[in-house]
Design an enzyme around this catalytic site. Structure first.
Site, PDB file in Angstrom:
ATOM      1  CB  ALA A  11      44.781  -2.105  50.339  1.00  0.00           C
ATOM      2  N   GLY A  12      43.280   0.501  49.113  1.00  0.00           N
ATOM      3  CA  GLY A  12      44.100   2.474  48.715  1.00  0.00           C
ATOM      4  C   GLY A  12      42.375   2.810  49.204  1.00  0.00           C
ATOM      5  NE  ARG A  16      43.846  10.851  43.468  1.00  0.00           N
ATOM      6  CZ  ARG A  16      44.412   9.944  42.135  1.00  0.00           C
ATOM      7  NH1 ARG A  16      45.037  10.700  41.119  1.00  0.00           N
ATOM      8  NH2 ARG A  16      45.096   9.265  42.767  1.00  0.00           N
ATOM      9  CD  GLN A  73      49.115  -2.508  51.391  1.00  0.00           C
ATOM     10  OE1 GLN A  73      47.859  -2.648  50.424  1.00  0.00           O
ATOM     11  NE2 GLN A  73      49.881  -2.353  51.226  1.00  0.00           N
ATOM     12  N   GLY A  78      51.885   0.848  48.929  1.00  0.00           N
ATOM     13  CA  GLY A  78      52.065   0.498  48.085  1.00  0.00           C
ATOM     14  C   GLY A  78      51.870  -0.326  47.150  1.00  0.00           C
ATOM     15  CD  GLU A 155      54.190   3.891  38.862  1.00  0.00           C
ATOM     16  OE1 GLU A 155      52.813   5.198  39.117  1.00  0.00           O
ATOM     17  OE2 GLU A 155      54.084   2.891  38.290  1.00  0.00           O
ATOM     18  CG  ASN A 228      42.728   7.596  40.354  1.00  0.00           C
ATOM     19  OD1 ASN A 228      42.421   7.064  40.686  1.00  0.00           O
ATOM     20  ND2 ASN A 228      43.255   7.909  39.215  1.00  0.00           N
ATOM     21  CB  ALA A 380     -12.740   5.940  39.948  1.00  0.00           C
TER      22      ALA A 380
HETATM   23  C1  UD1 Z   1      49.290   2.225  39.547  1.00  0.00           C
HETATM   24  C2  UD1 Z   1      50.458   2.073  39.194  1.00  0.00           C
HETATM   25  C3  UD1 Z   1      50.597   2.474  37.565  1.00  0.00           C
HETATM   26  C4  UD1 Z   1      49.851   2.422  36.427  1.00  0.00           C
HETATM   27  C5  UD1 Z   1      48.160   2.622  37.619  1.00  0.00           C
HETATM   28  C6  UD1 Z   1      47.031   2.271  36.265  1.00  0.00           C
HETATM   29  C7  UD1 Z   1      52.047   1.027  40.207  1.00  0.00           C
HETATM   30  C8  UD1 Z   1      52.975   2.214  41.301  1.00  0.00           C
HETATM   31  N1  UD1 Z   1      51.717   1.973  39.352  1.00  0.00           N
HETATM   32  O1  UD1 Z   1      48.950   3.831  40.219  1.00  0.00           O
HETATM   33  O2  UD1 Z   1      51.851   2.292  37.235  1.00  0.00           O
HETATM   34  O3  UD1 Z   1      49.745   3.155  35.448  1.00  0.00           O
HETATM   35  O4  UD1 Z   1      48.285   2.000  38.817  1.00  0.00           O
HETATM   36  O5  UD1 Z   1      45.685   3.050  36.749  1.00  0.00           O
HETATM   37  O6  UD1 Z   1      51.485  -0.370  40.720  1.00  0.00           O
HETATM   38  N2  UD1 Z   1      46.789  -0.151  46.635  1.00  0.00           N
HETATM   39  C9  UD1 Z   1      46.690  -1.071  47.370  1.00  0.00           C
HETATM   40  N3  UD1 Z   1      47.450  -0.828  48.289  1.00  0.00           N
HETATM   41  C10 UD1 Z   1      48.113  -0.008  48.405  1.00  0.00           C
HETATM   42  C11 UD1 Z   1      48.408   0.670  47.027  1.00  0.00           C
HETATM   43  C12 UD1 Z   1      47.242   0.611  46.703  1.00  0.00           C
HETATM   44  O7  UD1 Z   1      46.217  -2.313  47.322  1.00  0.00           O
HETATM   45  O8  UD1 Z   1      49.162   0.402  49.270  1.00  0.00           O
HETATM   46  C13 UD1 Z   1      45.397  -0.267  45.026  1.00  0.00           C
HETATM   47  C14 UD1 Z   1      44.138   0.947  45.099  1.00  0.00           C
HETATM   48  O9  UD1 Z   1      43.310   0.597  46.072  1.00  0.00           O
HETATM   49  C15 UD1 Z   1      44.154   0.630  43.747  1.00  0.00           C
HETATM   50  C16 UD1 Z   1      45.510  -0.512  42.809  1.00  0.00           C
HETATM   51  O10 UD1 Z   1      45.860  -0.855  44.516  1.00  0.00           O
HETATM   52  O11 UD1 Z   1      42.868  -0.006  43.648  1.00  0.00           O
HETATM   53  C17 UD1 Z   1      45.844   1.109  42.088  1.00  0.00           C
HETATM   54  O12 UD1 Z   1      46.682   2.027  43.801  1.00  0.00           O
HETATM   55  P1  UD1 Z   1      46.457   3.604  42.274  1.00  0.00           P
HETATM   56  O13 UD1 Z   1      47.169   4.302  44.047  1.00  0.00           O
HETATM   57  O14 UD1 Z   1      45.559   3.832  42.107  1.00  0.00           O
HETATM   58  O15 UD1 Z   1      47.698   3.137  42.056  1.00  0.00           O
HETATM   59  P2  UD1 Z   1      48.181   4.159  40.830  1.00  0.00           P
HETATM   60  O16 UD1 Z   1      49.084   5.373  41.089  1.00  0.00           O
HETATM   61  O17 UD1 Z   1      46.824   4.723  39.817  1.00  0.00           O
HETATM   62 CA    CA Z   2      45.172   4.310  39.876  1.00  0.00          CA
END
Ligand code: UD1
Ligand code: CA
Length: 465
Positions: A11-12, A16, A73, A78, A155, A228, A380
């Site tokens: 969902a993120g 970047r 979501q 998070g 984290e 990312n 040709a």
């Molecule tokens: C997360 C982990 C971190 C781990 C890393 C591995 C947490 C808090 N942290 O960090 O410990 O080392 O992944 O790659 O979990 N997403 C959602 N909804 C949200 C937020 C994120 O669906 O509200 C999804 C994103 O689309 C992504 C995944 O969750 O596919 C990870 O999210 P991201 O923000 O990339 O987490 P990191 O900071 O990389």
């Molecule tokens: Ca990530």
């Protein structure tokens, strides 16, 4: 055995990437990031999968199709919050929940299987897949106690200087015992540097309850690289392509320069085929054995038989029989079907046409909407004039006919068996079998013309002086 449900977080926003496209829809080796993850999970035998969507969720849903369950979501609060949105789709049995991030496309089915197995064998409440990495910056760090149990994931942004030195990281893949996850999620709070509900905080909750959390360590950390930005995308794509090329080479395919050979995930190639540099084999493509493909060739969604040679050509949605020779510089467009022993030479374009066994189209030709029989020779410069500005019409060239060079075949038109067409003809009427058709101005020879012309030119010049 109890059921496992996969939960893929997608969902993120992927800020970047600097892209108008959802991050998880960026492709590597011809397949989107999130689909790589889903396929790795289904390859491990997990058939029920929930995808958490949010940012550009409709696009993600459209790209992946109906075979998955989607949990929305609305606000991205998070990873813990993302998992909370899937609760209504959990089944009522005490199953296992496998959680993965949609941005780690290099994960393999073997790793997913291993995580599930270790989780079950140890009767753990939660198992975290971890890895030791040379550059842990940006990842959550694994905190273990003196017995080696995972007690906390901290984290990067919330870690102390001392904790940041830890090189064992959270890969973002977990197995949870469903029964224990509900309560753990309920007590999450966003009191951290990012103001998010961290899924990783459930670990310390389990620790407080004295519930066992397993750390399963992965040997090849590169498999869990999160993507990312586009540098990481290129890096992951390279790894994926190496993996594909290595498997093909070990199965009997020769690559003169694997670094310059680009093969998608599902492409199949038979043994003793040689793939030369700058070749792209994409989508749903199958190549037989003992072929020579390339250099400089692109083949998309096509089937190629055995002992085929294709040089510097582009082929899309076509099928090619055995022992065909193609190129250099041919373009086979969708709907081209070549039987066995066909030769398509240089600068030939073919569209939506069938070519029978042993026929030859050696140079500089356009063939569209045409049915060509066996042992036909197309000279040709032959052009099928298949389009009248409104409709496309068919040309039929029957077995054994011979089309002289520079012929225009104005469709609809049929050239019968063994008929011959004189070079330079514009054919607008059917040609019966065994006939010769000539349709061009008759040649006239004028004797002494050149000498006379020279004389006149000389006289003209004198006058000017
Ligand atoms: C997360 C982990 C971190 C781990 C890393 C591995 C947490 C808090 N942290 O960090 O410990 O080392 O992944 O790659 O979990 N997403 C959602 N909804 C949200 C937020 C994120 O669906 O509200 C999804 C994103 O689309 C992504 C995944 O969750 O596919 C990870 O999210 P991201 O923000 O990339 O987490 P990191 O900071 O990389
Ligand atoms: Ca990530």
């Amino acid at each position: 055995m109890n059921q496992t449900t996969g939960i893929i977080l997608a969902a993120g926003k992927g800020t970047r990437m600097n892209s108008s496209k959802a991050k998880v829809l960026h492709a590597l080796a011809g397949k989107t990031m999130v689909k790589h993850v889903l396929d790795a999970v289904s390859g491990a035998g997990v058939t029920r999968q929930i995808v958490v969507i949010g940012h550009q969720g409709e696009d993600v849903k459209k790209a992946l199709g109906e075979q998955y369950i989607y949990a929305l979501q609305e606000e991205q609060l998070g990873t813990g919050h993302a998992v909370m949105q899937t609760k209504k789709y959990w089944d009522n049995n005490a199953g296992t929940l496998l959680v993965l991030c949609g941005d780690t496309p290099l994960i393999t089915s073997e790793t997913v299987e291993k995580l599930i197995k270790e989780h079950r064998d140890n009767n753990a409440v939660c198992s975290v897949l971890t890895a030791q990495v040379p550059r842990p910056k940006g990842y959550g760090r694994i905190i273990r106690d003196k017995y080696g149990h995972v007690v906390e994931i901290i984290e990067d942004k919330d870690a102390t200087e001392e904790q940041r030195k830890i090189d064992e990281i959270n890969t973002g893949c977990y197995c949870f015992n469903q029964e224990y996850l509900k309560d753990a999620l309920a007590q999450l709070n966003p009191a951290n540097s990012q103001g998010e509900y961290y899924l990783t905080d459930v670990i310390s909750y389990y620790q407080q309850q004295d519930l066992p959390v397993m750390g399963v360590t992965l040997k090849d950390y590169r498999e869990l690289q999160g993507i990312n930005n586009r540098l990481q995308l290129a890096d992951a794509e390279q790894l994926l392509r190496d993996r594909i090329n290595n498997a093909l080479m070990l199965s009997g395919v020769t690559m003169v320069s694997p670094q310059n050979t680009f093969i998608d995930n599902n492409v199949k190639i038979g043994p003793d085929t040689i793939v030369l540099p700058n070749t792209y084999l994409r989508g749903d493509t199958t190549i037989g054995s003992s072929c020579e493909i390339g250099p400089g060739t692109t083949i998309v969604d096509s089937g190629v038989g055995d002992d085929v040679v294709i040089n510097n050509s582009v082929i899309k949605e076509s099928s090619i029989g055995n022992r065909c020779l193609i190129g250099p510089f041919s373009y086979l467009r969708p709907g081209t079907k070549l039987a066995n022993d066909v030769k398509i030479g240089d600068f030939v374009e073919i569209k939506k046409s069938e070519v029978g066994t042993g026929s030859k189209i050696p140079h500089l030709t356009y063939i569209g909407d045409t049915q060509i029989g066996e042992k036909v020779n197309v000279g040709a410069g032959t052009i099928t004039c298949n389009y009248d500005g409104k409709n496309k019409w068919k040309t039929i060239l029957q077995d054994g006919c011979f089309i002289g060079s520079n012929t225009n075949l104005v469709a609809p038109v049929i050239v019968g068996e063994n008929a011959v067409i004189g070079a330079g003809s514009t054919i607008t009427k059917d040609v019966p079998a065994e006939n010769l058709a000539v349709a061009r101005g008759n040649q006239k020879n004028i004797s002494g013309w050149a000498a006379k012309n020279n004389e006149e030119t000389k006289n003209d010049k004198k006058k000017e002086e």
